[in-house]
Design an enzyme around this catalytic site. Structure first.
Site, PDB file in Angstrom:
ATOM      1  N   HIS A  93      -1.873   6.150 -10.038  1.00 45.76           N
ATOM      2  CA  HIS A  93      -2.786   5.165 -10.649  1.00 45.76           C
ATOM      3  C   HIS A  93      -2.924   5.432 -12.153  1.00 45.76           C
ATOM      4  CE1 HIS A  93      -3.979   2.747  -7.308  1.00 45.76           C
ATOM      5  NE2 HIS A  93      -4.477   3.747  -6.606  1.00 45.76           N
TER       6      HIS A  93
ATOM      7  N   HIS B 165      -0.236   9.574  -4.886  1.00 45.05           N
ATOM      8  CA  HIS B 165      -0.774   8.210  -4.962  1.00 45.05           C
ATOM      9  C   HIS B 165      -1.815   8.102  -6.074  1.00 45.05           C
ATOM     10  CE1 HIS B 165      -2.505   4.399  -3.111  1.00 45.05           C
ATOM     11  NE2 HIS B 165      -3.526   4.829  -3.837  1.00 45.05           N
ATOM     12  N   GLU B 166      -2.788   8.986  -6.046  1.00 45.94           N
ATOM     13  CA  GLU B 166      -3.903   8.854  -6.997  1.00 45.94           C
ATOM     14  C   GLU B 166      -3.437   9.076  -8.431  1.00 45.94           C
ATOM     15  OE1 GLU B 166      -6.406   7.467  -5.991  1.00 45.94           O
ATOM     16  OE2 GLU B 166      -6.344   7.863  -3.845  1.00 45.94           O
TER      17      GLU B 166
ATOM     18  N   HIS C 159      -5.586  -2.898  -0.980  1.00 47.24           N
ATOM     19  CA  HIS C 159      -4.927  -1.921  -0.108  1.00 47.24           C
ATOM     20  C   HIS C 159      -4.198  -2.594   1.044  1.00 47.24           C
ATOM     21  CE1 HIS C 159      -8.188   0.318  -2.101  1.00 47.24           C
ATOM     22  NE2 HIS C 159      -7.297   1.287  -2.133  1.00 47.24           N
TER      23      HIS C 159
ATOM     24  N   GLU D  14      -1.586  -0.946  -6.014  1.00 45.45           N
ATOM     25  CA  GLU D  14      -1.725  -0.077  -4.842  1.00 45.45           C
ATOM     26  C   GLU D  14      -0.357   0.285  -4.255  1.00 45.45           C
ATOM     27  OE1 GLU D  14      -3.786   1.700  -2.826  1.00 45.45           O
ATOM     28  OE2 GLU D  14      -5.005   1.590  -4.627  1.00 45.45           O
TER      29      GLU D  14
HETATM   30 ZN   LIG Z   1      -5.055   3.673  -4.581  1.00 43.35          ZN
END
Ligand SMILES: [Zn+2]
Length: 530
Positions: free
Chosen positions: A352, A348-349, A432, A372
Site C-alpha cells: 500500500h 500486502h500492507e 477488498h 487492494e
Molecule cells: Zn489492503
C-alpha cells in the site's frame, strides 16, 4: 535474511557499522556456482591489481588485504572492497574499493584516508590496562562498564599511528544496552575519538510462521535490538495501543541480551515472537522490491519503516500508514486467527505504501479494487520470493494468519464476497472484494485456467468467457504489473485502464504481440475486461 559480514571480531564493530549500513550487496542473477566463480575471480584480480599498483594504493610491506564485499554490475563491471591490516592489526581508515572492468582490468579506485599504513612500532607504550581504564573514564554514561581494548593502526585522518580501540559495554541510565568505542593513542595515551558502539548482528528468530530464521538486528554494547541496520526498519511493541493513536515514536523497542528471539508459538506469551515475524517479513518485502525491481524501500528513498506489533486489543487486522510511515499489526481475533505478521500480510500492507508513492490509486470504486489487488499480488509475490519451506508460495491470501485463507486468486468468489468477473457494478463493491477481478486476472495470467496443483494445493480457475488461458508464470506477470503500476497507472485508473496499462508494460518488457503480451490480454478477456 541477508549475507552478513564474515567478520565476527567483536572489536571491529565501529568501523564495520558505518559501512555495513551504507553498502548494498548486489546479488548477480544466474546459478550460485557461476556467481561464486565470478566473485572469486573478481577478488583474485583485485588483489593482483593492488599488488601491481602498490604505489598508487600505498600498499607496502607488512600489509594484507581482507575482502569485505563484492558488487558485480549488470554490465560486468566489478567493485571489490577490502579492509587492510598492518602486521596483522586492522588499519582504521585503510579500506579501499578496486573498480575493474568485466575482464578484471583496473579502471579506478576509491580509497579511505590512509595511504601508507606503516607505524614505527607495533608495541604500545601505553599498556592494555591503562588503555581500558582511559576508555571507561571517557564513557561516563555507560554504567557497570566492562571494556575490551584492541590494538589497531588508526589512520582515519590519513596519518597512521598505533592506537587502542576500546569497546566499553554496559547499560544506560534506563537499563538499556549502551556502549562506546573509545580510541586512544597507544604511544601518548591521548584520546583520539569516541563514538557509540552499534553494529549489525545476525539474530536467531523462533518465528510463528516461517520456522527458525536469521534476522538482522543491531548490537549495542550489552545487548541487541530489533533494528535492521541493512534496510533501516525498527520493530517495536505497540503495547496494545490502538492504531489510530500510534506515531512513529510510540511504543517500546524490543531488546535481548542473547540475540535469540521468540518461542515459535502462535498467540505466544513471549511478545517478541510476533516481532520476529514482523521484523523478518518486512526485510523480505524490502528485499523483494529491491532485488526484483531495484526499488530501494517503500518510497524508493532507502528509508525503512517503523513496524509495530501488538497493536490494539484482539485487532484482527494490519495496516500501513503513510503519514506515520508505519506498519501496524494486530494480534488476531484471540481464537482462530493469530498475530497478523505473516509474509503475505506484511507484503500486502507495505505494498500500500508503494502504491501510494507511485500510481496512488484512489481507495474507492474500481481504482480501490485495483489498489487492494496490487497489495494482494505483491504480498503473495513476497511469499513466493521468500521461498520458505514452512510458508510455501501459494495463491491464497493470509492463509497463515487467517486460516484456511482470507482471499484466494483462482476463484475469488469462493470467499462468498469477491467478484470473479468484471461487470459495470463491480466498482460498487467493497475494495477488498472488487479486487477479486484483478486477483483472478493475476492467477489466469500466471498459471492459466482450469485445475492445477501447485506446491500441494489444488486450484481451479474458471474464465468468465469460457476461454482457455495459458499462464506465463507469476514472476513475469508481477514484473509487468509493477511496470504498469509505476509507469502507466494513475489515481483514477479503472479495470479497463489497467488492461491498457499492463499491455503497455508487457509491450515495453517483452514486445508487442509477444507470448507475454498475448497472455496478459487473454487473461483480461478471461475476467471480462476487454
Ligand atoms: Zn489492503
Amino acid at each position: 535474511m541477508s549475507p552478513t559480514s564474515s567478520s565476527r571480531r567483536p572489536l571491529a564493530v565501529g568501523a564495520i557499522a558505518v559501512v555495513a549500513a551504507l553498502v548494498s550487496v548486489v546479488v548477480p542473477t544466474g546459478t550460485a556456482s557461476a556467481a561464486t566463480g565470478t566473485r572469486e575471480a573478481a577478488i583474485a584480480q583485485a588483489r593482483a591489481n593492488v599488488t601491481r599498483n602498490a604505489g598508487v594504493f600505498g600498499f607496502g610491506a607488512g600489509q594484507d588485504l581482507v575482502v569485505k564485499d563484492v558488487v558485480l554490475d549488470a554490465d560486468g563491471t566489478q567493485h571489490v572492497r577490502f579492509d587492510r591490516t598492518y602486521q596483522g592489526l586492522p588499519v582504521v581508515g585503510g579500506d579501499l574499493v578496486v573498480h575493474q572492468d568485466a575482464r578484471g582490468r583496473l579502471k579506478d579506485s576509491s580509497r579511505a584516508a590512509a595511504h601508507d599504513a606503516a607505524v614505527t612500532s607495533t608495541v604500545p607504550k601505553v599498556p592494555a590496562q591503562a588503555g581500558a581504564a582511559n576508555a571507561i573514564a571517557a564513557a561516563p554514561g555507560v554504567q557497570d562498564a566492562t571494556s575490551t581494548p584492541e590494538l589497531v593502526v588508526w589512520a582515519a585522518d590519513g596519518t597512521p599511528r598505533l592506537a587502542w580501540r576500546t569497546t566499553v559495554e554496559g547499560s544506560g541510565e534506563h537499563g538499556q544496552p549502551a556502549g562506546k568505542v573509545v580510541v586512544t593513542d597507544a604511544t601518548t595515551g591521548e584520546q583520539i575519538e569516541t563514538y557509540d558502539a552499534e553494529h549489525q548482528a545476525a539474530g536467531t528468530g523462533h518465528s510463528e510462521y516461517t520456522g527458525d530464521i536469521t534476522i538482522d538486528t543491531t548490537a549495542q554494547s550489552g545487548g541487541y535490538t530489533l533494528k535492521d541496520p541493512v534496510r533501516g526498519h525498527v520493530t517495536k511493541d505497540a503495547n496494545n495501543v490502538a492504531a489510530s493513536a500510534l506515531k512513529a515514536t510510540s511504543g517500546t523497542p524490543f531488546t535481548s541480551t542473547t540475540n535469540v528471539w521468540g518461542d515459535g508459538k502462535k498467540f505466544s506469551t513471549d511478545r517478541s515472537t510476533a516481532a520476529v515475524d514482523a521484523h523478518a517479513n518486512t526485510a523480505w518485502t524490502f528485499d523483494y522490491y529491491k532485488n526484483t525491481f531495484g526499488r530501494n524501500g517503500i518510497k524508493n528513498d532507502g528509508k525503512g519503516a517503523t513496524v509495530f506489533v501488538h497493536v490494539g486489543t484482539n485487532w484482527d487486522n494490519a495496516q500501513w500508514s503513510d503519514s506515520c510511515f508505519c506498519m501496524m499489526t494486530g494480534d488476531g481475533d484471540g481464537s482462530t486467527d493469530p498475530e497478523q505478521v505473516d509474509l503475505d500480510t506484511m507484503g500486502h500492507e507495505m505494498t500500500h505504501g508503494v502504491t501510494s508513492a507511485t500510481a496512488n490509486l484512489r481507495y474507492s470504486g474500481e481504482s480501490g479494487g485495483l489498489n487492494e489487488s496490487t497489495s494482494d499480488i505483491f504480498g503473495t509475490m513476497v511469499e513466493w520470493y521468500a521461498n520458505n519451506p514452512v510458508d510455501t508460495g501459494d495463491y491464497l491470501f493470509s492463509d497463515q494468519s487467517t486460516p484456511p485463507w482470507l482471499r484466494r486468486f483462482d476463484k475469488p468468489s469462493l470467499d462468498g464476497r469477491s467478484a470473479d468477473c468484471w461487470s459495470s457494478s463491480v466498482g460498487k463493491l467493497d475494495v477488498h472484494n472488487s479486487s477479486g477481478v484483478g486477483n483472478h486476472w493475476f492467477y489466469l495470467a500466471s498459471e492459466g485456467s482450469g485445475s492445477k496443483t501447485i506446491n500441494g494445493f489444488t486450484y481451479n480457475s474458471p474464465t468468465c468467457n469460457n476461454s482457455t488461458v495459458t499462464g506465463i508464470g507469476n514472476q513475469k506477470i508481477a514484473k509487468i504489473w509493477y511496470r504498469a503500476l509505476t509507469v502507466y497507472m494513475t489515481s483514477t485508473t479503472n479495470y479497463k485502464g489497467a488492461r491498457t496499462a499492463s499491455l503497455s508494460a508487457a509491450k515495453d518488457l517483452y514486445g508487442l504481440n509477444s507470448t507475454e503480451y498475448k497472455a496478459v490480454a487473454a487473461a483480461w478477456s478471461g475476467v471480462n475486461v476487454n
